[in-house]
Design an enzyme around this catalytic site. Structure first.
Site, PDB file in Angstrom:
ATOM      1  N   GLY A   1       0.762  -1.133  -0.015  1.00  0.00           N
ATOM      2  CA  GLY A   1       0.089  -0.288  -0.194  1.00  0.00           C
ATOM      3  C   GLY A   1       0.837   1.187   0.407  1.00  0.00           C
ATOM      4  CB  SER A   2       0.339   4.163   1.431  1.00  0.00           C
ATOM      5  OG  SER A   2      -1.414   4.332   0.860  1.00  0.00           O
TER       6      SER A   2
END
Lengths: 719, 383
Positions: free
Chosen positions: A300-301
């Site tokens: 993810g981020s």
């Protein structure tokens, strides 16, 4: 005198015994004496050599001397794996057992093992085997007191892990035979286990053996000591905080990796759930794994640093340029990208800090597919890190030619890629370390029992970013903590750089993302300007709260606050004075040198301007300090171990024994220094190993003779 | 004195120095070899490697005591003990038979316990038979050629004892005793036809004994096939050979035997010759044989030159029984005879056999006083 003269004649008259009869009786005596002397001549003089060999074979036997297993220490010398000596092993020698039933019932009673399993072992083994190992001395004493013949009570060592669960996944564990099964115990089993020696003992009656110092022996070489980069105190803190977070958020598990980014040294590495290597059987296979290296997840981020670093490095972005963030909804092909918070316009630096998916995707589009892929590879994703632990996964990274229309966009926000916690730590390490990607360093040194020590130094894998890019990224990440999603990682008095991540978990059955199950992560380091410590924290499937910023970032803060208290302040790492990018020399990569002669290697290295450091005297390179394809050390030297040639003189070619009679075969083997193990009788029909194979002095060679042997070979073949 | 011994009329020739030398040499060799061969067994059984040697040493001293006493007593006295010794032996053997009946489960015992003393009556029987037949033959003289008047009684009497030994059961000793008895009878001038007539049924009986015991049969059969698979058939002989063979020409040195480390069975008793062969080599083994040969030669010479027939028979009988045991034992150890447990006189570890051997040598030495075995110049010098 008269008497005497008289007497002297008497015998002649009155000898009562016939000379002939005496001779008749004596002649078989003489015959017997003659036969005996002939036999003694044959046995003592003619067949002297043969009987001497036979005597050696039957009078002597070889016994293995077990080496003691090497210790595993942490970076300050705390003992992570040691041997306890006061344990006992119980062995059975089936041929010496008088009453099987008594042995089976007594042993199963005292040792609390299943009677049928002992019976089964007794059936399977014709020679010595262990009935139980690591037996408590008191229990062993009970067995000894029974005085059962064929039951042997012997000293045994038990591997002990004094820190229990702490560091267990790194250190690993061993089975009852002290063979490494996991972690460093497995990876460095060849060094830890040492080399068994042997001694030739003299038989003493049927059962006993006695030592005789004049007989040949080879001392056991004890296992080497391994020093890890782990700091067991840091490890304990990391594991404690991880467990707390996992428990607090009712997560299924978690991982934590703490490194020194300047050197790549791993200070702590763990995953939850954990296990105790002293009783590894009580824990699941998952708990025994070091999942920071064996399990890949969608980051993810936290992955967004990669496209940002690429954009800055290729000068495709201005930090203060404005990006339209589509008000939270952005369609790419069939996929709708959403932001957690809705933004109209964000500056580029804010896109990372606020972790806008839409903004990141739009900016990352400027990177060409191949460049983006290369960058991801350069950051170490999609490849094993070289940490050197068994079961390491390289994660998941598709090549650009297999990308779909959304792949580029997905990748830029950390989806459609599988990474390990260690990969993430290494990648962030490159940012912290002015753009140099370091090989993760878990083992600092290996010391053989003879004192030879091999040091493992930190190693640059490659330059990923320009130093200026790395510095810019550090500042962006500091902003992400101070003004963005990572606020929970702020530590007063020290600037923290880091990035949160909240990735939806993949539902592999339906091939879609779960809407309510997440992997929350935080990767960061401190202090921003000269990072000393780096941590990656991953919490798997936290309940209720799931943002990386609320689940993982606080763990970072707590761990770091505690670590800064206990870890002594080290001097700043080597300053990267390659501000001027042109000065940076591309890391020299070691060529393949093993197997070459000394001269050949010298020529190749001369061309590459690498200085060889020779170890041992010899002609052939057998080990190279820096593996082929990896950059050589900073001083431009490479360690090369030459074959000292000791092994050559001790190596023995197994002769062809087929067709010989047993006595010839045994004496042939004994003469050249091999121990014969005979099965069957008659002429030799087969042998293991085959003729021409190389053995060392003192090894044994099995010879099979006669029909019985053929059958046995068949049976072995079938089973 | 004259009345008792009847020997005063014979000149004293002095005791046979060659024989004395042989006895001393054999004693030394025996003690050294027993010390080496028994130390492991002794350590195993008593926890002290010297214990068996000390036992043997004490016995040797007692043995020499017996030797001195017997060498002092005029041998003609023994004639008077001929019949009592036979009866006493028979009594002892009966005691053993009786005690064996009581403890059948324990297996055969050849030992008799009389208070603190423990001995083998069968060893005593050996010399009793020699003494008895010697006395009888000397008494009968030419009558030995007759069956009824001559050989029937001594053989019959001996056979009773031998039968009692055989049912102990100690078959091999019984055979040895029979051989000694027949040698005595043969030497005393019995008719060869008579002996043949008696021996034939005895061989039949012996064959019966062999075939009624699997153990004896197996031994004999093994021996016949000895060359085929010595390892399996005769583990003891193979081990003895390994000892001899390892010794080579000069041996591995005193105390260096490895076969004695509980590998060679009966290393300190029946197979001590193999240990000696391993430690002293071919040289030592042959030397020991030569020592015994000289002993036999001197013994027979003493007998042949003895002024009276009792002394002659006794000397020959003693010499034969010691010599037979020695040569048989060495032949067994070297594997030229089937394996059976016989002690090697003066060398093997053991009590009864050792003491009686020394005693018998004492008697032989006493006889030698009266035998004209010295070179004539000595007696001339005495003139």
């Amino acid at each position: 005198m008269k008497e005497r003269l008289e007497w002297r004649e008497r015998p002649k008259q009155s000898i009562p015994i016939s000379r002939g009869r005496i001779i008749a009786i004596l002649s078989p005596f003489f015959l017997l004496v003659l036969l005996t002397i002939i036999r003694l001549t044959e046995v003592q003089l003619v067949r002297h050599k043969e009987f001497t060999e036979l005597a050696e074979i039957q009078q002597l036997c070889k016994r293995e001397i077990e080496p003691s297993r090497g210790h595993i220490l942490d970076r300050v010398g705390s003992e992570l794996a040691v041997n306890l000596l006061d344990f006992t092993a119980i062995g059975i020698n089936p041929s010496e057992i008088k009453n099987r039933n008594i042995v089976v019932t007594e042993l199963s009673g005292i040792l609390q093992i299943d009677a049928t399993s002992i019976r089964k072992k007794l059936k399977e083994h014709t020679s010595f085997f262990w009935a139980a190992r690591k037996v408590d001395p008191a229990v062993a004493e009970q067995v000894r007191s029974l005085g059962l013949s064929g039951v042997i009570v012997q000293k045994d060592t038990k591997r002990d892990y004094p820190y229990l669960k702490v560091g267990g996944q790194v250190v690993g564990y061993v089975n009852v035979d002290n063979e490494g099964l996991g972690g460093i115990e497995l990876k460095f089993d060849h060094i830890l286990s040492g080399t068994p020696g042997w001694e030739v003992l003299q038989r003493y009656g049927r059962k006993s053996r006695i030592k005789d110092n004049s007989l040949p022996r080879r001392h056991a070489v004890n296992g080497g000591t391994i020093i890890l980069s782990i700091d067991i105190n840091a490890q304990a803190i990391a594991e404690e905080e991880l467990e707390k977070a996992v428990k607090a958020h009712d997560a299924t598990g978690g991982m934590i990796v703490i490194t020194k980014p300047a050197t790549g040294e791993i200070i702590a590495i763990a995953s939850s759930p954990r296990f105790d290597p002293n009783n590894f059987m009580d824990f699941s296979y998952i708990a025994r794994q070091n999942r920071s290296v064996t399990v890949a997840f969608e980051p993810g981020s936290t992955f967004k640093v990669v496209p940002f670093a690429g954009l800055i490095d290729q000068k495709l972005i201005r930090i203060d340029e404005e990006v339209y963030c589509e008000n939270g909804e952005y369609q790419i092909w069939d996929r709708m990208i959403r932001d957690t918070h809705l933004y109209q316009i964000l500056k580029a630096n804010e896109v990372l800090a606020k972790s806008s998916n839409i903004g990141t995707i739009k900016l990352a589009k400027r990177l060409d597919d191949d460049d983006f892929y290369t960058l991801i590879r350069d950051f170490g994703f999609g490849a094993t890190t070289g940490i050197g632990l068994n079961g390491e996964t390289r994660g998941l990274l598709r090549k650009p030619n297999k990308w779909s229309g959304v792949s580029h966009s997905n990748l830029s926000i950390g989806q459609g890629i599988g990474v390990t916690a260690v990969q993430l730590a290494i990648a962030y390490g490159a940012i912290a370390n002015n753009g140099l990607l370091m090989r993760p360093l878990l083992v600092l040194s290996v010391s053989q029992s003879d004192g030879k020590t091999e040091l493992f130094e930190s190693e640059v894998v490659r330059r990923v970013l320009r130093p200026s890019t790395a510095r810019a990224m550090r500042l962006l990440l500091a902003e992400a903590v101070e003004q963005g999603t990572g606020g929970n990682a702020i530590i007063e008095g020290i600037r923290v750089a880091g990035k949160t991540g909240t990735a939806q978990k993949v539902n592999h059955e339906k091939n879609e993302y779960y809407q309510d199950r997440f992997v929350s992560s935080f990767a960061g380091f401190l202090p921003v300007e000269q990072p000393e410590l780096l941590a990656v924290i991953v919490i798997d499937d936290p309940q209720e709260q799931y943002f990386g910023g609320t689940v993982a970032a606080p763990v970072f803060k707590k761990v770091m606050e505690r670590l800064m208290v206990i870890l002594p302040c080290r001097q700043p790492y080597l300053t990267d004075d390659s501000e001027n990018e042109e000065e940076f020399i591309e890391a020299r990569v070691a060529p393949k040198l093993v197997g070459l002669t000394r001269e050949e290697a010298e020529k190749i290295l001369e061309r590459k301007n690498i200085t060889p450091v020779w170890i041992e005297e010899g002609e052939i390179v057998i080990v190279q300090g820096t593996p082929p394809g990896t950059p050589v050390r900073a001083d431009g030297s490479i360690q090369l171990v030459l074959d000292p040639g000791i092994g050559k003189t001790e190596e023995i070619k197994v002769p062809d024994l087929k067709g010989m009679n047993l006595r010839q075969a045994m004496s042939t083997l004994t003469r050249i220094g091999l121990f014969p193990h005979v099965e069957g009788y008659g002429l030799v029909s087969d042998q293991i190993p085959a003729p021409g194979a190389n053995l060392m002095v003192g090894d044994s060679c099995r010879i099979f003779a006669g029909k019985r042997a053929e059958m046995q070979l068949l049976e072995e073949g079938e089973s | 004195m004259k009345g008792i011994t009847g020997l005063n009329s014979y000149p004293n020739q002095g005791r046979d120095l060659v024989l004395i030398t042989m006895i001393v040499l054999l004693t030394i060799v025996g003690l050294v070899t027993v010390y080496s061969a028994s130390s492991e067994r002794s350590n195993e059984d008593f926890g002290n490697p010297h214990k068996m040697f000390i036992k043997q040493f004490v016995r040797t001293i007692i043995g020499f005591g017996l030797l001195f006493i017997a060498a002092w007593i005029p041998y003609s006295i023994w004639k008077k003990f001929a019949v009592p010794a036979m009866i006493l032996c028979g009594f002892f053997l009966l005691l053993i038979f009786a005690s064996n009946l009581g403890h059948e489960s324990k297996g055969a015992s050849r030992w008799l316990h009389l208070g603190p003393v423990r001995f083998q009556p069968s060893e005593l029987a050996k010399f009793s038979i020699v003494l008895f037949i010697a006395a009888w033959s000397a008494q009968k003289g030419e009558e030995m050629k007759s069956f009824k008047k001559g050989i029937l009684f001594p053989l019959g009497f001996s056979m009773i004892l031998i039968f009692m030994v055989a049912i102990q059961p100690d078959f091999s000793t019984a055979v040895m005793l029979s051989v000694i008895a027949f040698m005595m009878i043969f030497v005393s001038g019995a008719n060869i036809k008579h002996i043949a007539v008696i021996i034939s049924p005895l061989i039949f009986i012996a064959t019966f004994f062999i075939f009624t015991s699997k153990y004896r049969l197996a031994r004999l059969l093994d021996f016949i096939g000895v060359g085929v698979n010595i390892e399996k058939a005769h583990p003891q002989v193979l081990q003895a050979w390994i000892g001899f063979g390892r010794g080579g020409f000069f041996g591995v040195g005193v105390g260096e035997s490895r076969q004695k480390l509980l590998i060679l069975p009966e290393a300190h008793t029946d197979f001590i010759y193999s240990v000696l062969g391993e430690e002293w080599g071919f040289v030592g083994a042959v030397t020991l044989m030569v020592l015994f040969m000289i002993l036999i030669w001197r013994g027979i010479k003493i007998g042949m030159r003895c002024p009276d027939s009792f002394g002659a028979y006794l000397a020959i009988g003693i010499t034969f029984s010691i010599g037979l045991y020695a040569i048989m034992n060495m032949g067994i150890a070297a594997g030229v005879l089937p394996t059976t447990g016989l002690p090697l006189p003066f060398i093997s570890f053991g009590g009864t056999s050792l003491l009686l051997s020394y005693g018998a040598m004492g008697v032989l030495l006493n006889i030698s006083r009266y035998s004209q075995t010295k070179p004539s110049f000595q007696s001339q010098g005495a003139i």
